[in-house]
Design a protein around this motif. Sequence first.
Motif, mmCIF file in Angstrom:
data_model
loop_
_atom_site.group_PDB
_atom_site.id
_atom_site.type_symbol
_atom_site.label_atom_id
_atom_site.label_comp_id
_atom_site.label_asym_id
_atom_site.label_seq_id
_atom_site.Cartn_x
_atom_site.Cartn_y
_atom_site.Cartn_z
ATOM 1 N N LEU A 5 14.335 28.367 -19.868
ATOM 2 C CA LEU A 5 14.907 29.549 -19.977
ATOM 3 C C LEU A 5 16.253 29.593 -20.925
ATOM 4 C CD1 LEU A 5 14.845 32.601 -19.264
ATOM 5 C CD2 LEU A 5 16.255 31.891 -17.278
ATOM 6 N N PHE A 6 17.161 28.753 -20.452
ATOM 7 C CA PHE A 6 18.172 28.672 -21.336
ATOM 8 C C PHE A 6 18.108 28.294 -22.835
ATOM 9 C CE2 PHE A 6 20.792 27.886 -17.419
ATOM 10 C CZ PHE A 6 21.692 29.026 -17.601
ATOM 11 N N TRP A 7 17.158 27.418 -22.807
ATOM 12 C CA TRP A 7 16.515 27.065 -24.474
ATOM 13 C C TRP A 7 16.127 28.380 -25.185
ATOM 14 C CZ3 TRP A 7 11.900 26.754 -27.095
ATOM 15 C CH2 TRP A 7 11.943 25.911 -28.416
ATOM 16 N N LEU A 8 15.200 28.938 -24.557
ATOM 17 C CA LEU A 8 14.905 30.149 -25.432
ATOM 18 C C LEU A 8 15.931 31.147 -25.559
ATOM 19 C CD1 LEU A 8 11.434 30.728 -23.028
ATOM 20 C CD2 LEU A 8 11.696 30.104 -25.391
ATOM 21 N N ARG A 9 16.846 31.332 -24.865
ATOM 22 C CA ARG A 9 17.913 32.031 -24.908
ATOM 23 C C ARG A 9 19.001 31.523 -25.793
ATOM 24 N NH1 ARG A 9 19.565 35.529 -19.653
ATOM 25 N NH2 ARG A 9 21.023 36.347 -21.376
ATOM 26 N N ASN A 24 20.743 21.095 -27.205
ATOM 27 C CA ASN A 24 20.857 22.320 -26.235
ATOM 28 C C ASN A 24 19.717 22.718 -25.274
ATOM 29 O OD1 ASN A 24 22.534 24.393 -25.416
ATOM 30 N ND2 ASN A 24 21.462 26.005 -26.560
ATOM 31 N N PHE A 25 19.226 21.301 -24.922
ATOM 32 C CA PHE A 25 18.150 21.237 -23.781
ATOM 33 C C PHE A 25 18.357 20.238 -22.706
ATOM 34 C CE2 PHE A 25 13.870 20.462 -21.931
ATOM 35 C CZ PHE A 25 13.373 21.683 -21.670
ATOM 36 N N PRO A 62 20.129 19.020 -18.620
ATOM 37 C CA PRO A 62 21.370 19.092 -18.126
ATOM 38 C C PRO A 62 22.067 17.610 -18.588
ATOM 39 C CG PRO A 62 19.622 18.397 -16.486
ATOM 40 C CD PRO A 62 18.759 18.859 -17.905
ATOM 41 N N PHE A 63 21.121 16.795 -19.042
ATOM 42 C CA PHE A 63 21.729 15.425 -19.479
ATOM 43 C C PHE A 63 22.389 15.361 -20.674
ATOM 44 C CE2 PHE A 63 19.150 14.389 -15.619
ATOM 45 C CZ PHE A 63 20.066 13.409 -15.059
ATOM 46 N N PRO A 64 23.508 14.802 -21.274
ATOM 47 C CA PRO A 64 23.949 14.686 -22.635
ATOM 48 C C PRO A 64 22.788 14.069 -23.427
ATOM 49 C CG PRO A 64 25.564 14.240 -21.155
ATOM 50 C CD PRO A 64 24.385 14.242 -20.302
ATOM 51 N N ASN A 65 22.301 12.876 -22.931
ATOM 52 C CA ASN A 65 21.302 12.005 -23.417
ATOM 53 C C ASN A 65 19.926 12.605 -23.175
ATOM 54 O OD1 ASN A 65 19.352 10.188 -24.013
ATOM 55 N ND2 ASN A 65 20.979 8.710 -24.232
ATOM 56 N N ARG A 66 19.138 13.097 -24.243
ATOM 57 C CA ARG A 66 17.744 13.573 -23.839
ATOM 58 C C ARG A 66 16.781 12.585 -23.153
ATOM 59 N NH1 ARG A 66 16.439 13.746 -30.197
ATOM 60 N NH2 ARG A 66 16.254 11.459 -30.590
ATOM 61 N N ASN A 67 17.079 11.234 -23.139
ATOM 62 C CA ASN A 67 16.111 10.196 -22.495
ATOM 63 C C ASN A 67 16.221 10.307 -21.109
ATOM 64 O OD1 ASN A 67 15.017 9.150 -24.915
ATOM 65 N ND2 ASN A 67 16.520 7.600 -25.065
ATOM 66 N N GLN A 68 17.323 10.763 -20.546
ATOM 67 C CA GLN A 68 17.602 10.919 -18.959
ATOM 68 C C GLN A 68 16.828 12.252 -18.735
ATOM 69 O OE1 GLN A 68 21.371 9.889 -20.149
ATOM 70 N NE2 GLN A 68 20.146 8.058 -20.272
ATOM 71 N N THR A 69 16.865 13.154 -19.403
ATOM 72 C CA THR A 69 16.344 14.244 -19.103
ATOM 73 C C THR A 69 14.865 14.063 -19.017
ATOM 74 O OG1 THR A 69 18.104 15.936 -19.995
ATOM 75 C CG2 THR A 69 15.869 16.759 -19.763
ATOM 76 N N GLY A 70 14.289 13.480 -20.072
ATOM 77 C CA GLY A 70 12.789 13.032 -20.097
ATOM 78 C C GLY A 70 12.428 12.107 -19.047
ATOM 79 N N ASN A 71 13.236 11.112 -18.656
ATOM 80 C CA ASN A 71 13.149 10.278 -17.647
ATOM 81 C C ASN A 71 12.730 11.201 -16.381
ATOM 82 O OD1 ASN A 71 13.963 8.633 -15.036
ATOM 83 N ND2 ASN A 71 13.898 7.057 -16.496
#
Length: 792
Positions: free
Chosen positions: A166-170, A182-183, A185-194
């Motif tokens: 939702l935040f990404w779409l906005r 901008n997607f 919560p984590f600064p590093n996308r690998n942690q978000t993907g994990n």
Amino acid sequence: MPNSTHEGSSHERHNATPGRGLSHAFIALLPVLACFLGGGTQKWGEGIVVALLGLYLLANPPRFSLGLALNLVLLALLISAVVAFLPASWLFQPSWRASYVNDLGISLPTTLSPQPSMTLTCLLSLVAGLSWLYVVCAQQLELREARLQLRLFTAGVVVLAAISILFWLRHGSPPFWHNERNFGPFPNRNQTGNLFGLTAIMILACGQDDLRKGRKRWIFWGVALSLTIAAIILNFSRAGIGILVVGSALWLGAFSLCCQRSPSRIALVVSFLLLLLTVLLLFGGQTLERFHLHNLGSADISNDFRWRIFSDVFQLIRDSPWVGIGLGNFEDIFATFRAASYSDRRAIHPESDWLWLWTELGWVAVVLIIVGFVLILRKVFPLREGTNQRYRLATLIAAILFALHGLVDVSGHRVGTSFAAIFLLGLSLHRAHSFKPSRSISILFRLVGLILLVVGSSWVVAWRGQKLWPGSVGVTNAKQLATIANRERNFTETIAVTTTGLKWAPLDWELYFSRAVAEAELKQTDNALADFRRARFLEPISYELPLAEGNVWLSYQQPVLATTAWREALRRAGPERAGVFSSMLSKASLRSSAVSSVLAELGVSRHDLALPYLARISGAEFNRALKKVLENDPDLHSFSETEKLALFAFWSERGDAAELSRATTQHPDWLPYAWFGVAKYDAGKNDFRAAYELTQRYGEPVALPRIASGASLQQLESRFRAAPDNYAVGYELYRAQMQSGRIDDALNTARHFSERANSPAYFRYLEAQCWAEKQNWERAWNAWLVFHSAAK
């Protein structure tokens, strides 16, 4: 293990207790909260999580022991971290420590850790993590309660994925989420993907269980899986895709082979995996392209930045393989060890949880972690029917994939992902294992809970009030306060704040730099020089640091110190050298003629600096500088093709045209770069034919329209009379007239358009061709010049 009747009655009894339900919700949702708070990567977010955990331990500490063996392993791991507070003289002295003390005059404490306050902060984080492990593993849960916790956790992460989308779409995000894309919560996308990849495995287990029991809730899990896959794709992380595919394949494969061996079940599993791969192929887009599947044969693993980081990390490990360098010291020490991985990016971690652990705690700690993991895994089995088999298999696979992912990433060092993985590991245990009640364990964890409550609260308070309290939060606050004090020109305050911060972090280059700026402002030149030197040594990569230092010395009329710092900035700048040098020239021209002279010498002696220097001068000064450039490199061998084009463009516009013509006579290979200047020189001597012929020989090809109609000359003349503003008809008529030898008519057609301001530029070129056919070279040259100006 309790029988089913006992389980059901016990479950009902527990549900009747509100505190029991709150406990389940807390344990399931604490990792989700940690992830929501920016992954807990900032100390205020971690402080909230740690304080809540401490409060829980005070109210409901573990009442069972995990066994002597595991307790000893956890104790030994804590001791391996505490070793960093022993006197450094008791152990091997690494060479880097001597360099800091003897070469830079940095005052280090006597402990093994060069920054014991930073180590203490990390040790408290480690205590929180181990306490969380004990909480989730020592729970006495009925089967339904375990399923409830897993579903709550999974649903919480799915909601987090939906919020991220939702935040990404906005095109926005909460103020405490910081990441490049901008997607999440984590600064590093690998942690978000994990996180989302592990959650996808849990969704499969929850959905399959509801589907097997005929509950319509499986529809929710289907939607949840779609949301999670979408989040993984939008996150643009290979880690998320890898964990999703491998985890799903392992869980479904184990489920079909061990639990349901019927051919129809196996076919269903294969069909689901094929559908999953199809979805990823159709919608994966740029995320899937990051795997470079089209170029696997030519992939060179040694060229990957991560592997070059590993190479340098092992150089650091060799100095202290047994006990490490102490928690919290990697970034500050590793900066001086970078060779193979040298780049314009500062390495804040070694791209691997396991190497990070080895570097800071030594290989003994790595062995202890592995032994502890094995001891916990022993409590997972047997995976038999009636023990939440499918759920526990999913959590076991997730925990193992998390550990394997730690080989090439640092999710284990982030509170959000590490708490989530520990939670899943704890829920994988077979609860039939007998945990002995222990009053001492309960007392111990109440004491730990009190400590964590105080520590976590102090982190939040210190962050909120910018308090200068020992530890990483105080150091961060010191940097911010120093920046504010410098901006307000309160330099005495800056020195006081940074000096306090350096007591806790004596290897922090930012504090030295801020203090050096303040010392320079207060005319404490010797102190400023020493601190600038320390800052440059501790941060050997950034060119902005010596560039800013040079700016400081320039403002105080210290040309020698300014040029020394700026030379270092140019050495570090790499591909940015030209832009950095140009900014130096601008600043020096306003403040110091002495520095300008030094920069001028640099400009004529370095091919990549010559262009920004020559771009700023003209006339006799330009000719003198160009002469020195040619003296240093007579054949221009050091200049690239692009640099040669730029150099001769400057020469043509600002330099001596006669000298340019003579130079191209001596160096015919320069003519493709210098032809325009030579042509202008020839035109200036009224040799318009030579000038025009150079344009035809070396000028860029002119884009002309295509002729498609094949009409006769008479038809074209008729069309042109009917539509005199039609460019296509006019060009086709011009070509037909030229082919028929009617040069004058073709010239009139071309001029019909070239004399109009808004007509295409190529009509000026066609006019020049006509004048050349008539051998009127002066008018041909002038028409080509008009075309050249219009085509720019």
